[in-house]
Design a protein around this motif. Structure first.
Motif: not given
Length: 845
Positions: A115-135
């Motif tokens: 496979w191309d690529g490698f192990a990495q954490d792609a989680s977005n730290p901005n998501a949790l702050k935006a989640l209530p507004e998205v909802r």
């Protein structure tokens, strides 16, 4: 599959094929995207060196070869012209596509961890702050504002994954030939691909197989006349590799390299890989010169091929270990040195024995084969099926066994699970990355695993799921502030769990759906140790995320006071808002609710069996009671796909996500929920009887669950006549293997189902629940059921003749045939034989 990529694929189709009619040529988009204008009169070794889609075998074919007169064989009278005509072999780790050339041969190679690529954490730290507004925006029907905000704040970083890649290709050029009575074949009962033809006064035979025990692929050339075999061989790859002679061995070639990919610091992080081919000849000479392995005047030649990478493996990734000290070149050399000490006949016998202990568990017969059909090659039978609008029953039986063959060949214990193309992909960037799509495709790959008696082949999927837990837990915390683990709509070999591709990738249901598979494995095998150590932890982790992710719909919404998902998305569909605009985001999509219902129900049952987690069980029960229900549209009478009764932009959309509760779930049943079943029927009718290859396979399974075998057969005919490539690969288009697997499971469920339960939790084995009139007479042996029974049965004129149930676990056996149900107590290993009236047949009778 991701809709935008499908559009790109279709665009390439039109652009590249330039109007060539696909139904006639069966050349897919991705078989033509590197087509070159090479001089086809030149041997492979003298061409421009590029790996091409179109292969020019300069041989002239004459005569009319007779195919093998046995069941479970694919065979053809010419060599393959494109990849989709080549025949696949594999051992779960090594794979190859055999073209069967005479003057010019091409064997395309794969290694499952390349496979191309490698192990990495792609989680977005901005998501949790935006989640209530998205909802909030979604609950206030500001769908596209929510899409815009989520796209900016919740996508993974990076938001794309890297692809599975081809290992390389073997190119042969041999003397220009007039091949008489040529036949190439793939024997599904032995997993051996064979090429045979006459040249002047000699018969030439070539056998190819991939042995799992030795991890070696073998290609053996023989001829009836001594000293008549000669060829030149190259081993090469489109990028990132070099081929050199093997040190101290002038009869071998070594391909080695590293996938070119760097991290943010500029460090090279790609997988290192190697492949080696070793020639052993009887008579004649073998030498390597200028990168070409040459064989002269041999009586037989055996090629031993292996490959390795330094991918750490799923078990190591599950422990958080992301690197490996494996030296691929040394691994290849060690593997081949050991393999060549084993005589060919012994290696072949070992391969057949190992393979048949899986394949021979199940047999199928759908009636007598007409003599006229026996003389037709597989591609001729497909062509006839297109003319007739339906395939002959023997071809369907072969297609069923081909699905089992592909699963054995692409998913072996301890290895990688089957990806979107199983094990076989010839490109550096194959369609949809040949990744693990978790919004149906990788799950569909394993639908036949249990019912067709291949439980061991299911294990790699659980290894992948375990490898996703740690990164999935981090994504759950970072993006949602939740416990447990989450996966979105796709993943790769490195544990990618964040949203990808676009806002429609914010679909956090992948782990919950993946958790269905280990539960199913337990239901069929009764392996309590597996339930405790593997299934239940995966299920519980996925459920913990859902318990935290669910929110109560506010007053004024369609599901006020009920628990729903938010944000939510019904793969991979769109809808029209009341203002006329199109959107993809909503709350409480029906599929979400059905998957959660499925997961929590199984968690409750598992916790009772294991007698653990009473508090967690109580929370699951309470959540189920508050979960928004499946709803029926008042205007159409169909199952609603979204919380609001939106208008669809594509009424015939390939995904039928909102019927998850019908299949592979069991929330909608003909007997238990007749109103929902009728609404599901209307939904399927509205979706139509066409679709992509895998979509048709899904709908066939759904019609089976509605006990409408004739409608299921109708769609099976569409699948085989319009979405099946010459080598019987499923055509999305382009090639995706999930349709092969989904259809194999569907054929099995026409004869046998076991998803319903009695009040005490025992499973009911339904015989011939969706038997089409086209399969009026037949027999199957070795199918598996929930509750641990293996079933053999025969029927004639549409009615059961006899059925035998062998218990692997002991316990209660409930059998249903039409409106009649009988019950027996069984001991482990005991067999119960019933006649067509479900009366027990004693040995004296």
């Amino acid at each position: 599959m991701y809709k935008q990529k499908k559009t790109i694929a279709n665009s390439n189709w039109i652009k590249i094929l330039g109007g060539i009619f696909f139904q006639i040529s069966f050349i897919s988009t991705f078989s033509q995207d590197r087509l070159t204008k090479e001089d086809s009169t030149l041997p492979a070794s003298q061409r421009n060196g590029k790996i091409t889609a179109q292969w020019y075998d300069r041989a002239v074919f004459s005569g009319k070869g007779d195919g093998p007169q046995k069941e479970n064989v694919l065979w053809y009278r010419t060599s393959a012209k494109v990849w989709e005509e080549a025949l696949p072999i594999g051992n779960g780790k090594l794979g190859a596509m055999i073209f069967g050339g005479v003057t010019d041969e091409r064997i395309q190679l794969n290694e499952s961890t390349l496979w191309d690529g490698f192990a990495q954490d792609a989680s977005n730290p901005n998501a949790l702050k935006a989640l209530p507004e998205v909802r909030r925006l979604l609950f206030e029907n500001k769908n596209n504002e929510a899409v815009e905000l989520a796209g900016k704040t919740m996508m993974g970083n990076p938001s794309r994954i890297k692809p599975y890649q081809s290992l390389g290709e073997l190119w042969f050029d041999m003397p220009l030939a007039n091949a008489e009575n040529y036949v190439r074949s793939l024997d599904l009962s032995t997993a051996i691909a064979t090429v045979q033809y006459r040249l002047k006064d000699a018969t030439y035979t070539r056998e190819s197989f991939a042995d799992a025990a030795s991890n070696v692929m073998v290609v053996r050339f023989t001829a009836s006349n001594k000293g008549s075999i000669g060829f030149n061989l190259r081993l090469r790859r489109a990028k990132d590799a070099n081929c050199v002679p093997v040190a101290d061995d002038n009869q071998a070639l070594l391909l080695s390299g590293q996938v070119s990919v760097k991290d943010s610091t500029g460090k090279q992080r790609g997988v290192r890989f190697a492949a080696e081919v070793k020639a052993v000849a009887e008579g004649g000479t073998v030498e390597v010169k200028d990168g070409v392995l040459s064989v002269h005047e041999a009586t037989s030649v055996t090629l031993y091929i292996t490959a390795a990478t330094n991918y750490p493996g799923l078990l190591q990734l599950a422990k958080g270990v992301q690197t490996s000290n494996i030296d691929p070149e040394k691994e290849c050399n060690k593997t081949l040195r050991k393999a060549i000490t084993v005589p060919y006949a012994q290696l072949k016998s070992q391969h057949i024995k190992d393979y048949q202990r899986y394949f021979n568990r199940v047999a199928i017969n759908l009636g007598k084969v007409a003599d006229t059909l026996k003389t037709l090659s597989t591609d001729e039978r497909l062509a006839q099926a297109r003319v007739n609008g339906k395939a002959d029953n023997d071809l369907i039986a072969t297609y069923f066994q081909y699905g089992r063959y592909l699963l054995i060949s692409s998913s072996q214990p301890g290895g990688m699970p089957a990806n979107l193309q199983g094990l076989w992909a010839w490109q550096m960037n194959p369609p949809w990355n040949a990744d693990f799509h978790t919004n149906i495709n990788v799950q569909m790959n394993y639908w036949p695993a249990e019912i067709t008696n291949l439980s061991e082949m299911h294990l790699p999927l659980f290894d992948l799921s375990n490898a996703l837990v740690k990164p999935g837990e981090k994504t759950a915390r970072t993006e949602y502030g939740a416990r447990g683990w989450v996966v979105h709509h796709l993943t790769d070999a490195w544990g990618f769990t964040a949203p990808a591709d676009g806002p429609q990738g914010i679909w956090p249901m992948g782990a919950a759906w993946l958790a269905q598979d280990p539960w199913e494995h337990y239901c069929f095998t009764g392996d309590r140790k597996f339930l405790s150590s593997t299934a239940y932890p995966l299920m519980k982790g996925a459920a913990l995320f859902m318990l935290d992710f669910l929110v109560k719909a506010p007053e004024g919404t369609a599901c006020a006071g009920k628990l729903v998902t938010n944000p939510s998305y019904s793969p991979e569909n769109e809808f029209v808002l009341p203002n006329g605009k199109v959107s993809v985001f909503t709350y409480g999509a029906t599929m979400d609710l059905e998957i959660i219902h499925d997961l929590l129900t199984h968690c409750i049952e598992a916790s009772k069996i294991l007698n653990v987690d009473a508090d967690f069980r109580k929370q699951c029960t309470e959540t189920l009671q508050q979960l928004a229900p499946i709803r029926i549209s008042k205007t159409t009478g169909r199952i609603m796909e979204w919380a609001e009764d939106y208008k669809e932009t594509d009424p015939h959309h390939r995904h039928t996500s909102h019927l998850f509760g019908l299949y592979p779930g069991n929330q909608i049943t003909v007997n238990g929920t007749p109103e929902l079943a009728e609404a599901a029927r209307k939904t399927l009718e509205a979706r139509g009887d066409n679709g992509t290859g895998w979509s048709l396979a899904w709908k066939i399974n759904m019609w089976n669950r509605l006990q409408d075998g004739d409608h299921a057969y109708k769609l099976l005919s569409v699948l085989l006549t319009t979405k099946t490539l010459p080598n019987l690969f499923d055509n999305h288009p382009p090639f995706q293997i999930d349709g092969n697997f989904g259809a194999a499971a569907a054929i099995a469920e026409m004869f046998l189902q076991s998803q319903q339960q009695t009040t005490n939790g025992s499973y009911v084995v339904q015989l011939l629940p969706a038997l089409p009139h086209a399969f009026e007479t037949g027999a199957v042996k070795g199918l598996g059921t929930r509750g641990g029974f293996v079933v053999d049965m025969e029927w004639a004129n549409g009615k059961l003749v006899t059925a035998t149930f062998t218990s692997k676990l002991g316990g209660e056996l409930n059998v249903q045939l039409g409106d009649k149900t009988v019950k027996f107590s069984t001991m482990k290993g005991e067999s119960v034989r019933l006649d067509g009236e479900l009366k027990k047949v004693t040995s004296q009778n």
